[in-house]
Design a protein around this motif. Structure first.
Motif, PDB file in Angstrom:
ATOM      1  N   LYS A   4       0.853  -1.263   0.097  1.00 39.34           N
ATOM      2  CA  LYS A   4       0.168  -0.067   0.019  1.00 39.34           C
ATOM      3  C   LYS A   4       0.942   1.264   0.176  1.00 39.34           C
ATOM      4  O   LYS A   4       2.021   1.160   0.449  1.00 39.34           O
ATOM      5  CB  LYS A   4      -0.774   0.051   1.296  1.00 39.34           C
ATOM      6  N   LYS A   5       0.444   2.303  -0.813  1.00 42.03           N
ATOM      7  CA  LYS A   5       1.146   3.515  -0.586  1.00 42.03           C
ATOM      8  C   LYS A   5       1.021   4.260   0.935  1.00 42.03           C
ATOM      9  O   LYS A   5      -0.102   4.106   1.632  1.00 42.03           O
ATOM     10  CB  LYS A   5       0.549   4.420  -1.617  1.00 42.03           C
ATOM     11  N   ALA A   6       1.929   5.248   1.028  1.00 42.24           N
ATOM     12  CA  ALA A   6       1.766   5.901   2.396  1.00 42.24           C
ATOM     13  C   ALA A   6       0.639   6.816   2.304  1.00 42.24           C
ATOM     14  O   ALA A   6       0.292   7.549   1.021  1.00 42.24           O
ATOM     15  CB  ALA A   6       3.215   6.565   2.661  1.00 42.24           C
ATOM     16  N   THR A   7      -0.153   6.803   3.270  1.00 35.30           N
ATOM     17  CA  THR A   7      -1.284   7.979   3.450  1.00 35.30           C
ATOM     18  C   THR A   7      -0.848   9.093   4.459  1.00 35.30           C
ATOM     19  O   THR A   7      -0.062   9.059   5.094  1.00 35.30           O
ATOM     20  CB  THR A   7      -2.573   7.180   4.185  1.00 35.30           C
ATOM     21  N   THR A   8      -1.496  10.154   4.113  1.00 34.10           N
ATOM     22  CA  THR A   8      -1.486  11.484   5.056  1.00 34.10           C
ATOM     23  C   THR A   8      -2.394  11.187   6.150  1.00 34.10           C
ATOM     24  O   THR A   8      -3.254  10.385   6.246  1.00 34.10           O
ATOM     25  CB  THR A   8      -1.838  12.632   4.417  1.00 34.10           C
ATOM     26  N   PHE A   9      -2.185  12.114   7.348  1.00 35.11           N
ATOM     27  CA  PHE A   9      -2.764  11.866   8.384  1.00 35.11           C
ATOM     28  C   PHE A   9      -4.394  12.409   7.992  1.00 35.11           C
ATOM     29  O   PHE A   9      -5.413  11.435   8.724  1.00 35.11           O
ATOM     30  CB  PHE A   9      -2.252  12.831   9.466  1.00 35.11           C
ATOM     31  N   ILE A  13      -7.819   9.696   8.509  1.00 32.17           N
ATOM     32  CA  ILE A  13      -8.737   9.843   9.254  1.00 32.17           C
ATOM     33  C   ILE A  13     -10.211   9.731   8.376  1.00 32.17           C
ATOM     34  O   ILE A  13     -11.067   9.052   8.870  1.00 32.17           O
ATOM     35  CB  ILE A  13      -8.869  11.470   9.607  1.00 32.17           C
ATOM     36  N   GLN A  14      -9.938   9.959   6.989  1.00 28.06           N
ATOM     37  CA  GLN A  14     -11.035   9.696   6.121  1.00 28.06           C
ATOM     38  C   GLN A  14     -11.293   8.108   5.946  1.00 28.06           C
ATOM     39  O   GLN A  14     -12.492   7.592   5.894  1.00 28.06           O
ATOM     40  CB  GLN A  14     -10.881  10.123   4.840  1.00 28.06           C
ATOM     41  N   CYS A  29      -7.845  14.142  16.660  1.00 29.08           N
ATOM     42  CA  CYS A  29      -7.573  12.929  16.003  1.00 29.08           C
ATOM     43  C   CYS A  29      -6.390  12.827  15.140  1.00 29.08           C
ATOM     44  O   CYS A  29      -5.576  12.100  15.442  1.00 29.08           O
ATOM     45  CB  CYS A  29      -8.915  12.389  15.310  1.00 29.08           C
ATOM     46  N   LYS A  30      -6.171  13.753  14.531  1.00 30.42           N
ATOM     47  CA  LYS A  30      -5.105  14.150  13.539  1.00 30.42           C
ATOM     48  C   LYS A  30      -3.967  14.387  14.400  1.00 30.42           C
ATOM     49  O   LYS A  30      -2.682  13.694  14.145  1.00 30.42           O
ATOM     50  CB  LYS A  30      -5.345  15.458  12.735  1.00 30.42           C
ATOM     51  N   SER A  31      -3.992  15.056  15.661  1.00 33.66           N
ATOM     52  CA  SER A  31      -2.822  15.251  16.243  1.00 33.66           C
ATOM     53  C   SER A  31      -2.283  14.096  17.180  1.00 33.66           C
ATOM     54  O   SER A  31      -1.381  13.810  17.237  1.00 33.66           O
ATOM     55  CB  SER A  31      -3.265  16.142  17.532  1.00 33.66           C
ATOM     56  N   PHE A  32      -3.454  13.060  17.358  1.00 36.71           N
ATOM     57  CA  PHE A  32      -3.106  11.898  18.214  1.00 36.71           C
ATOM     58  C   PHE A  32      -2.399  10.895  17.064  1.00 36.71           C
ATOM     59  O   PHE A  32      -1.453  10.294  17.448  1.00 36.71           O
ATOM     60  CB  PHE A  32      -4.703  11.389  18.601  1.00 36.71           C
ATOM     61  N   LEU A  33      -3.068  10.858  15.744  1.00 39.75           N
ATOM     62  CA  LEU A  33      -2.548   9.899  14.643  1.00 39.75           C
ATOM     63  C   LEU A  33      -1.041  10.513  14.306  1.00 39.75           C
ATOM     64  O   LEU A  33      -0.114   9.571  14.048  1.00 39.75           O
ATOM     65  CB  LEU A  33      -3.288   9.870  13.315  1.00 39.75           C
ATOM     66  N   SER A  34      -0.658  11.744  14.435  1.00 40.00           N
ATOM     67  CA  SER A  34       0.628  12.088  14.254  1.00 40.00           C
ATOM     68  C   SER A  34       1.753  11.717  15.330  1.00 40.00           C
ATOM     69  O   SER A  34       2.893  11.983  15.153  1.00 40.00           O
ATOM     70  CB  SER A  34       0.700  13.666  14.253  1.00 40.00           C
TER      71      SER A  34
END
Length: 288
Positions: A4-9, A13-14, A29-34
């Motif tokens: 799989k290709k790398a995905t952005t934060f 989320i999507q 959520c974005k802060s947590f995933l980062s």
């Protein structure tokens, strides 16, 4: 199959939302995933995952985040307990073996049982010395004692796995003595517990998930306990109880800390996910 290709934060989320995770605050959520990695986070969604890779209804990001935080704090608590047990074992095993067989008796194959692989054991010791060659302790013994290390020195470089291996290869009479003297139990129980605490320590040390984890090795439970292991976390905590010799501290501090953690996160976790039975507190309390 292509990776799989790398995905952005934002893409992560999507994906989570498309699979059914309810995310009310995307910024949080974005802060947590980062901070903790998408792959690590989604492991906490396994209890809710359906065969089509979507999640069951009414799964909220906040709840999964709380599960993660509970796991992190439980892991920290248990690692401290493991550390105490490990240090005790280093002390008692070295004390017993050195007094019976001498300061370097661990280098003699005759001071172990018939299953002992002495070549492998010596290699582990050589590696331990090599990995710590820059320390003052190793330099001192290399220069003053011709590279000879008494057991009470070298054992400080043993991993938990090496300690387990060391005990496992004791002569039977010695294993029985240690098991009876330290834990008032059988050597077979101690063999099992040391195997399990090695796995648990490694998971804690590497920040691995404990929540909803199925442990490969289950500790032997004494027949006096009315409990059937599930392979989940509670089995391992019960094993720590058996290995923790300060019963007063276990009851008045550790059990209380575990209870406080359970109560704080009770609305966000499921006890069945970590193998806690309804009478878990009664099982964890130690008789004096």
């Amino acid at each position: 199959m292509q990776l799989k290709k790398a995905t952005t934060f934002d893409e992560q989320i999507q994906i989570l939302k498309q699979r059914g995770l309810i995310i009310d605050d995307e910024a949080t959520c974005k802060s947590f995933l980062s901070s903790i990695n998408y792959y690590r986070f989604t492991a906490y969604l396994l209890p809710f995952k359906k065969s089509d890779n979507t999640y069951v209804n009414e799964v909220y990001f906040e709840d999964v985040y709380k599960m993660y935080d509970f796991d992190r704090r439980m892991r920290t608590l248990l690692f401290g307990i493991v550390e105490e047990i490990e240090l005790l074992l280093r002390t008692r095993l070295a004390y017993y073996h050195a007094h019976k067989y001498g300061p370097v008796g661990y280098l003699e194959i005759t001071n172990f049982n018939s299953k002992h692989n002495h070549e492998r054991f010596q290699k582990l010791i050589e590696d331990a010395i090599s990995n710590n060659k820059s320390t003052l302790v190793v330099k001192h013994h290399n220069s003053r004692y011709d590279g000879k290390f008494p057991l009470w020195v070298i054992i400080e470089f043993f991993s938990m796995g090496m300690l387990s291996y060391f005990y496992s290869d004791f002569p039977l009479v010695d294993k029985k003595h240690i098991a009876r003297d330290l834990y008032n139990t059988s050597y077979k129980n101690v063999d099992s517990w040391l195997r399990c605490i090695t796995d648990l320590r490694n998971k804690c040390a590497h920040y691995s998930r404990l929540y909803y984890w199925k442990f490969p090795a289950q500790p032997v439970i004494p027949k006096s306990f009315d409990f059937v292991p599930s392979g989940r976390l509670f089995d391992q905590i019960l094993m720590l109880k058996f290995l923790y010799i300060d019963k007063s501290k276990w009851n008045k501090s550790i059990v209380i800390e575990i209870q406080a953690l359970i109560e704080e996160y009770f609305e966000h976790i499921k006890l069945s996910h970590i193998g806690f039975p309804d009478n878990w507190k009664d099982l964890l309390v130690s008789p004096y």
